[in-house]
Motif scaffolding. Structure first.
Motif, PDB file in Angstrom:
ATOM      1  N   LEU A  17       0.840  -1.013  -0.252  1.00 21.56           N
ATOM      2  CA  LEU A  17      -0.142   0.066   0.191  1.00 21.56           C
ATOM      3  C   LEU A  17       0.438   1.463   0.260  1.00 21.56           C
ATOM      4  O   LEU A  17       1.460   1.564   0.420  1.00 21.56           O
ATOM      5  N   PHE A  18       0.591   2.084  -0.454  1.00 24.26           N
ATOM      6  CA  PHE A  18       1.190   3.248  -0.571  1.00 24.26           C
ATOM      7  C   PHE A  18       0.557   4.826  -0.817  1.00 24.26           C
ATOM      8  O   PHE A  18      -1.092   4.304  -1.397  1.00 24.26           O
ATOM      9  N   ALA A  19       1.101   5.992  -0.189  1.00 22.24           N
ATOM     10  CA  ALA A  19      -0.032   7.134  -0.516  1.00 22.24           C
ATOM     11  C   ALA A  19       0.585   8.107  -1.827  1.00 22.24           C
ATOM     12  O   ALA A  19       1.540   7.867  -1.874  1.00 22.24           O
ATOM     13  N   GLY A  20      -0.304   8.553  -2.759  1.00 23.84           N
ATOM     14  CA  GLY A  20      -0.087   9.214  -3.623  1.00 23.84           C
ATOM     15  C   GLY A  20      -0.209   8.754  -5.255  1.00 23.84           C
ATOM     16  O   GLY A  20      -0.275   7.564  -5.531  1.00 23.84           O
ATOM     17  N   PHE A  21       0.122   9.219  -6.016  1.00 23.56           N
ATOM     18  CA  PHE A  21      -0.270   8.946  -7.115  1.00 23.56           C
ATOM     19  C   PHE A  21       0.719   8.440  -7.117  1.00 23.56           C
ATOM     20  O   PHE A  21       0.839   7.139  -8.664  1.00 23.56           O
ATOM     21  N   PHE A  22       2.395   8.817  -7.902  1.00 27.11           N
ATOM     22  CA  PHE A  22       3.107   8.108  -8.765  1.00 27.11           C
ATOM     23  C   PHE A  22       3.891   7.100  -7.213  1.00 27.11           C
ATOM     24  O   PHE A  22       3.737   7.216  -6.195  1.00 27.11           O
TER      25      PHE A  22
END
Length: 230
Positions: A17-22
């Motif tokens: 899981l990650f935050a942000g577009f890239f």
């Protein structure tokens, strides 16, 4: 405050899981190999994300031996690498072996932008944090190759030549991140362009390129030209 702390812990601990577009670049290792399938010690953030396998030859020498694409969290396929040429190094018996290093999101900081107009292009590139590759270079590549509109195939060819890791494409109502190595979309978000102008087949400073690709009337639908990449 508590929700923010919990979200941070989930992102840090999940491995995918990650935050942000890239999607962020991830460094991990190969733990197991079964033919052209490998298991990773740490999953890449997004399925469809590409990376490279780095093999050590000893005495401080290492090289890319395989190109990897994650198919499921921690599970990837790998093929012989062709991003860089290492004629001075021995050829390994396989493209990946347990213990080899993996760089997920290799070259993801090098981003080609396809936008409908100059204002939208500037809106994207003003955000900084990346090495933005101008679409003029891609337009010149298309003219040389005799192609007329963007496609997964010619984006992959341009990416190999220009060391592009991602393509930021403005489509109707959204923006996507296309990985030209895997041929997969690895990021999506709602996005509105600046103004209503949409240059065909995409924004470029060229009005005409030798070979006639963008000559003539230059009329067409920008959103149709990039809409097939998904």
């Amino acid at each position: 405050m508590l929700k923010k702390i919990v979200l941070t812990l989930v992102i840090a601990g999940s491995g995918w899981l990650f935050a942000g577009f890239f999607p962020p670049t991830v460094y991990t290792t190969v733990t197991a190999v079964d033919g052209n399938r490998v298991t990773l010690a740490r999953p890449l953030p997004v399925n469809g994300m590409s990376g490279v396998v780095m093999h050590s030859f000893g005495k401080g020498l290492q090289a890319i031996t395989g190109i990897l694409v994650q198919q499921a969290p921690g599970q990837a396929t790998v093929r012989k690498g062709d991003l860089l040429d290492h004629k001075g190094l021995p050829t390994p018996k396989s493209v990946a072996a347990p213990g080899d290093k993996v760089i997920g999101g290799y070259l993801y900081n090098n981003v080609l932008v396809l936008a409908p107009n100059a204002e939208t292009y500037r809106k994207i590139t003003r955000s900084g944090g990346r090495f933005w590759i101008h679409p003029d270079l891609y337009a010149a590549y298309l003219a040389r190759e005799g192609d007329s509109t963007p496609s997964a195939s010619n984006l992959a060819g341009f990416a190999r030549e220009a060391q592009v890791g991602l393509v930021y494409i403005v489509q109707r109502g959204r923006a996507i991140l296309f990985d030209p190595i895997s041929g997969r979309v690895v990021g999506k978000k709602a996005f509105q362009p600046v103004g209503s102008e949409a240059k065909y087949p995409f924004y470029t400073r060229f009005s005409k390129i030798s070979g006639g690709l963008f000559g003539g009337s230059g009329k067409g639908d920008y959103y149709q030209s990039v809409g097939g990449i998904r």
